[in-house]
Design a protein around this motif. Structure first.
Motif, PDB file in Angstrom:
ATOM      1  N   LYS A 240     -19.768  55.294 -24.754  1.00 33.12           N
ATOM      2  CA  LYS A 240     -20.706  54.557 -23.893  1.00 33.12           C
ATOM      3  C   LYS A 240     -21.752  53.804 -24.730  1.00 33.12           C
ATOM      4  O   LYS A 240     -22.049  52.646 -24.478  1.00 33.12           O
ATOM      5  CB  LYS A 240     -21.389  55.522 -22.933  1.00 33.12           C
ATOM      6  N   LYS A 242     -21.535  52.967 -27.902  1.00 32.07           N
ATOM      7  CA  LYS A 242     -20.893  51.931 -28.718  1.00 32.07           C
ATOM      8  C   LYS A 242     -20.629  50.676 -27.880  1.00 32.07           C
ATOM      9  O   LYS A 242     -20.897  49.552 -28.340  1.00 32.07           O
ATOM     10  CB  LYS A 242     -19.580  52.476 -29.283  1.00 32.07           C
ATOM     11  N   ASN A 243     -20.096  50.865 -26.656  1.00 34.26           N
ATOM     12  CA  ASN A 243     -19.825  49.703 -25.803  1.00 34.26           C
ATOM     13  C   ASN A 243     -21.094  48.948 -25.437  1.00 34.26           C
ATOM     14  O   ASN A 243     -21.112  47.721 -25.390  1.00 34.26           O
ATOM     15  CB  ASN A 243     -19.086  50.159 -24.532  1.00 34.26           C
ATOM     16  N   LYS A 244     -22.138  49.719 -25.175  1.00 30.50           N
ATOM     17  CA  LYS A 244     -23.413  49.090 -24.825  1.00 30.50           C
ATOM     18  C   LYS A 244     -23.959  48.284 -26.012  1.00 30.50           C
ATOM     19  O   LYS A 244     -24.496  47.183 -25.861  1.00 30.50           O
ATOM     20  CB  LYS A 244     -24.431  50.173 -24.434  1.00 30.50           C
ATOM     21  N   LEU A 246     -22.184  46.905 -28.491  1.00 30.40           N
ATOM     22  CA  LEU A 246     -21.350  45.738 -28.753  1.00 30.40           C
ATOM     23  C   LEU A 246     -21.546  44.636 -27.737  1.00 30.40           C
ATOM     24  O   LEU A 246     -21.152  43.492 -27.970  1.00 30.40           O
ATOM     25  CB  LEU A 246     -19.876  46.168 -28.797  1.00 30.40           C
ATOM     26  N   GLN A 247     -22.122  44.966 -26.582  1.00 29.82           N
ATOM     27  CA  GLN A 247     -22.339  43.962 -25.535  1.00 29.82           C
ATOM     28  C   GLN A 247     -23.629  43.189 -25.737  1.00 29.82           C
ATOM     29  O   GLN A 247     -23.897  42.216 -25.053  1.00 29.82           O
ATOM     30  CB  GLN A 247     -22.364  44.632 -24.154  1.00 29.82           C
ATOM     31  N   LYS A 248     -24.448  43.592 -26.683  1.00 27.16           N
ATOM     32  CA  LYS A 248     -25.722  42.901 -26.926  1.00 27.16           C
ATOM     33  C   LYS A 248     -25.483  41.508 -27.486  1.00 27.16           C
ATOM     34  O   LYS A 248     -24.579  41.281 -28.249  1.00 27.16           O
ATOM     35  CB  LYS A 248     -26.579  43.698 -27.898  1.00 27.16           C
TER      36      LYS A 248
END
Length: 248
Positions: A240, A242-244, A246-248
């Motif tokens: 969770k 890591k995905n957050k 990478l979305q920045k």
């Protein structure tokens, strides 16, 4: 009879000169009025045509260029950023040319026509001492993101001035027009260099910002891997976070 003819010819010449001077004065007054009351424009640099057919002005504070034509009642006002290139034409011959280093999209590329700012190719340098015939001296300005893609400023047009097909290059009108063209070309060259430097600086800062952002993300990911390896966060929490990240 011959005396009468001479008197009539002299009267016609005098009337012609009077009308010409009156028309020039009227054009000058119109240009001065238009410049004085131009919206959101205060001139910091102005070139006035010797025959009062146009005026070319710069507002360095608002970074705008204003061109006024007394012959056509045309007004052009555009931003520094709109200028792509400036070229001086003596009849059909290019005597000066300077272009932006930017592409249409704004990227920084190579490409100066005829040298750097103030580069002289021919007649404007004053190195050509030989007398020649000239009929037009024109400043051509290419513009981006503006309704008019090319703007032509006639510093000299012998037909419009009823001077005949051409005049000697050392004629006072030709010398005055050459000086006007030089001033306009030099000023626009400085503007082109200014905008190019700003575009290059912005491009470099953007790349540096992107690189810095990439480094920051890599650092954060490394920390997350370390936390997961130490058992401080679970696999689900790691995914969770890591995905957050990478979305920045």
């Amino acid at each position: 009879m011959a005396f009468v003819i001479i008197i009539v010819v002299l009267l016609i010449i005098i009337i012609g000169v009077f009308v010409s001077v009156a028309n020039q004065k009227e054009r000058q007054e119109d240009l001065e009025f238009a410049l004085k009351y131009a919206d959101d424009f205060t001139s910091t640099f102005t070139v006035n045509n010797f025959d009062s057919r146009y005026s070319f002005s710069i507002d360095d504070n608002r970074r705008k260029v204003l061109y006024l034509s007394a012959d056509t009642n045309v007004k052009h006002i555009f931003d520094f950023e709109n200028v792509i290139s400036v070229e001086v034409l003596e009849d059909s011959n290019t005597t000066f040319s300077k272009s932006s280093l930017r592409t249409i999209g704004g990227g920084v590329v190579g490409g100066i026509i005829g040298g750097g700012a103030g580069a002289i190719i021919g007649g404007l340098s004053g190195s050509n001492k030989g007398k020649k015939k000239v009929s037009k001296i024109t400043v051509k300005i290419l513009l981006r993101n503006y309704p008019t893609s090319a703007l032509y400023i006639d510093c000299l047009n012998t037909n419009a001035m009823s001077l005949g097909e051409s005049i000697d290059s050392n004629h006072i009108c030709c010398e005055s027009a050459t000086n006007e063209a030089r001033q306009i070309a030099d000023k626009l060259s400085v503007i082109i260099d200014l905008i190019d430097r700003e575009a290059k600086k912005s491009s470099v800062e953007s790349v540096e910002s992107t690189n810095q952002s990439s480094i920051s993300v890599a650092d954060e990911l490394e920390k997350l891997y370390s936390l997961k390896g130490k058992g401080i966060i679970s696999e689900d929490e790691f995914v969770k976070l890591k995905n957050k990240l990478l979305q920045k």
